[in-house]
Design a protein around this motif. Structure first.
Motif, mmCIF file in Angstrom:
data_model
loop_
_atom_site.group_PDB
_atom_site.id
_atom_site.type_symbol
_atom_site.label_atom_id
_atom_site.label_comp_id
_atom_site.label_asym_id
_atom_site.label_seq_id
_atom_site.Cartn_x
_atom_site.Cartn_y
_atom_site.Cartn_z
ATOM 1 N N THR A 126 -5.868 23.882 -19.714
ATOM 2 C CA THR A 126 -7.299 23.769 -19.452
ATOM 3 C C THR A 126 -7.587 22.491 -18.683
ATOM 4 N N ILE A 127 -8.416 22.581 -17.653
ATOM 5 C CA ILE A 127 -8.845 21.412 -16.900
ATOM 6 C C ILE A 127 -9.963 20.723 -17.667
ATOM 7 N N LEU A 128 -9.858 19.413 -17.800
ATOM 8 C CA LEU A 128 -10.868 18.641 -18.506
ATOM 9 C C LEU A 128 -11.648 17.809 -17.506
ATOM 10 N N PHE A 129 -12.956 18.005 -17.453
ATOM 11 C CA PHE A 129 -13.806 17.205 -16.586
ATOM 12 C C PHE A 129 -14.595 16.219 -17.433
ATOM 13 N N PRO A 130 -14.423 14.911 -17.180
ATOM 14 C CA PRO A 130 -15.181 13.939 -17.956
ATOM 15 C C PRO A 130 -16.666 14.025 -17.653
ATOM 16 N N HIS B 152 -28.095 20.298 3.103
ATOM 17 C CA HIS B 152 -27.170 19.164 3.254
ATOM 18 C C HIS B 152 -25.969 19.302 2.325
ATOM 19 N N CYS B 153 -25.423 20.520 2.187
ATOM 20 C CA CYS B 153 -24.316 20.727 1.256
ATOM 21 C C CYS B 153 -23.098 19.881 1.613
ATOM 22 N N ALA B 154 -22.804 19.727 2.898
ATOM 23 C CA ALA B 154 -21.617 18.967 3.305
ATOM 24 C C ALA B 154 -21.700 17.519 2.851
ATOM 25 N N ALA B 155 -22.888 16.929 2.946
ATOM 26 C CA ALA B 155 -23.055 15.545 2.509
ATOM 27 C C ALA B 155 -22.944 15.435 0.989
ATOM 28 N N LEU B 156 -23.564 16.361 0.267
ATOM 29 C CA LEU B 156 -23.521 16.301 -1.199
ATOM 30 C C LEU B 156 -22.106 16.455 -1.728
ATOM 31 N N LEU B 157 -21.287 17.260 -1.055
ATOM 32 C CA LEU B 157 -19.940 17.559 -1.541
ATOM 33 C C LEU B 157 -18.868 16.645 -0.941
ATOM 34 N N ASP B 158 -19.264 15.732 -0.094
ATOM 35 C CA ASP B 158 -18.295 14.867 0.592
ATOM 36 C C ASP B 158 -17.623 13.928 -0.400
ATOM 37 N N GLY B 159 -16.300 14.064 -0.555
ATOM 38 C CA GLY B 159 -15.560 13.281 -1.525
ATOM 39 C C GLY B 159 -15.452 11.808 -1.202
ATOM 40 N N GLN B 160 -15.782 11.405 0.025
ATOM 41 C CA GLN B 160 -15.680 9.980 0.351
ATOM 42 C C GLN B 160 -16.773 9.166 -0.334
ATOM 43 N N ASN C 198 -24.351 15.906 -9.381
ATOM 44 C CA ASN C 198 -23.011 15.749 -9.953
ATOM 45 C C ASN C 198 -22.489 17.053 -10.557
ATOM 46 N N ASP C 199 -23.364 17.843 -11.156
ATOM 47 C CA ASP C 199 -22.949 19.166 -11.619
ATOM 48 C C ASP C 199 -22.478 20.010 -10.442
ATOM 49 N N TYR C 200 -23.189 19.924 -9.348
ATOM 50 C CA TYR C 200 -22.851 20.658 -8.124
ATOM 51 C C TYR C 200 -21.495 20.216 -7.585
ATOM 52 N N ARG C 201 -21.239 18.911 -7.587
ATOM 53 C CA ARG C 201 -19.985 18.372 -7.064
ATOM 54 C C ARG C 201 -18.792 18.672 -7.967
ATOM 55 N N SER C 202 -19.034 19.024 -9.212
ATOM 56 C CA SER C 202 -17.930 19.202 -10.162
ATOM 57 C C SER C 202 -17.175 20.512 -9.971
ATOM 58 N N GLN C 203 -17.659 21.402 -9.080
ATOM 59 C CA GLN C 203 -17.009 22.692 -8.849
ATOM 60 C C GLN C 203 -16.845 22.923 -7.352
ATOM 61 N N PRO C 204 -15.824 23.691 -6.934
ATOM 62 C CA PRO C 204 -15.699 24.059 -5.520
ATOM 63 C C PRO C 204 -16.884 24.918 -5.081
ATOM 64 N N HIS C 205 -17.280 24.774 -3.815
ATOM 65 C CA HIS C 205 -18.402 25.552 -3.283
ATOM 66 C C HIS C 205 -18.122 25.951 -1.839
ATOM 67 N N ARG C 206 -18.730 27.050 -1.422
ATOM 68 C CA ARG C 206 -18.730 27.426 -0.011
ATOM 69 C C ARG C 206 -19.817 26.626 0.693
ATOM 70 N N CYS C 207 -19.453 25.966 1.773
ATOM 71 C CA CYS C 207 -20.396 25.134 2.524
ATOM 72 C C CYS C 207 -19.998 25.164 3.984
ATOM 73 N N GLU C 208 -20.906 25.563 4.827
ATOM 74 C CA GLU C 208 -20.658 25.603 6.277
ATOM 75 C C GLU C 208 -19.388 26.367 6.596
ATOM 76 N N TRP C 209 -19.281 27.578 6.014
ATOM 77 C CA TRP C 209 -18.218 28.532 6.313
ATOM 78 C C TRP C 209 -16.848 28.113 5.811
ATOM 79 N N GLN C 210 -16.784 27.183 4.897
ATOM 80 C CA GLN C 210 -15.498 26.826 4.306
ATOM 81 C C GLN C 210 -15.677 26.448 2.842
ATOM 82 N N THR C 211 -14.587 26.519 2.095
ATOM 83 C CA THR C 211 -14.633 26.137 0.689
ATOM 84 C C THR C 211 -14.351 24.644 0.564
#
Length: 289
Positions: free
Chosen positions: A16-20, A111-119, A39-52
């Motif tokens: 099981t994956i554990l997310f703090p 602005h999904c790409a900005a919200l999900l940007d890991g940097q 942060n809830d949104y960022r905690s899971q993979p999402h489709r954004c601008e034609w890519q996961t």
């Protein structure tokens, strides 16, 4: 810091994956609710601008990033005056968003790409009525993942220690293993190991199955490995290859994987992120044709 280790053989059940959880402070005007939703949104993979886009680490709410709604100056210079040195920064302004829920829906849609940007590591939010300003930033001091080696390139220290361990007979728990032949480096397994270590460091989790749901075998195939036999050891918190090897050899399951004579190839790597719980994450992928 407590060290963590896990081993997995090809046919084993997934862990099981554990997310703090990172609770956000309450803000009467909705800033905290908006950050929690992001942060809830960022905690899971999402489709954004034609890519996961893969899961990203939670953002930390910083008061120094709460710029005025009508701000129009230089972002980095203004943040520097407030004491925040930004390597990269993005500002988003919203109008006609009545509450945090509506603001989040607009952000995720536009602005999904900005919200999900890991940097990005930090966030600032300011609200006046139905207008919002959201600032995403990465502080100075390097990239989020400090390991910058080429993916798939041999980690000579780890490889040497793995083969030194295999060169001697040893007990792994109650199972006796004879000395085994040295493993050769496999670039595809090295790429899979590096990718998983970086994923764990960036995503702040410790598991064999990644946030996209991929198993060890799926990651190895994606990296180009065509063998039929696979094993994986992971560890977290060890500050050197020697510490990682010590903990693997002290664990019967990990030791058995490492000493198994059916394996002939290996790839291994580490990655670090100062914002993660363990700091450093290690992956060893063993294989055979």
């Amino acid at each position: 810091m407590r060290h963590l280790v896990r081993s997995r053989r090809f046919a084993a059940l997934c862990l099981t994956i554990l997310f703090p959880l990172f609770p956000s402070p309450a803000h009467a005007r909705g800033e905290g609710q908006l950050v929690s939703a992001i942060n809830d949104y960022r905690s899971q993979p999402h489709r954004c601008e034609w890519q996961t886009v893969r899961a990203a680490q939670p953002l930390v709410l910083r008061s120094s990033l709460a710029l005025p709604i009508g701000f129009s100056g230089g972002l980095r210079e203004t943040l520097s005056r407030s004491g925040y040195q930004a390597r990269s920064v993005r500002s988003i302004r919203l109008t006609d968003a009545r509450d945090a829920e509506e603001a989040f829906e607009r952000l995720a849609d536009e602005h999904c790409a900005a919200l999900l940007d890991g940097q990005y590591a930090d966030i600032g939010v300011n609200r006046v009525g139905d207008e919002w300003r959201v600032v995403l930033a990465q502080p100075m001091g390097g990239t989020r993942i400090s390991d910058t080696r080429d993916i798939g390139a041999p980690d000579k220290t780890l490889l040497a220690q793995i083969n030194a361990a295999r060169a001697k007979p040893r007990m792994c728990g109650r199972q006796r293993f004879a000395a085994a032949r040295p493993l050769s480096w496999n670039a595809a397994l090295g790429s899979a190991a590096q990718g998983h270590s970086r994923s764990m460091a960036r995503g702040n989790y410790f598991a064999h199955r990644d946030p996209d749901g991929r198993s060890t075998s799926e990651r190895a195939r994606s990296a180009g490995f065509r063998g039929r036999k696979l094993g994986e050891n992971i560890a977290a918190g060890q500050r050197s290859p020697s510490q990682a090897m010590h903990d693997w050899l002290a664990s019967p399951g990990h030791c058995s994987n490492l000493m198994n004579p059916m394996f002939t190839q290996v790839g291994a790597a580490s990655a670090s992120d100062s914002r993660s719980d363990a700091g450093v994450y290690w992956t060893m992928v063993l294989g055979a044709p």
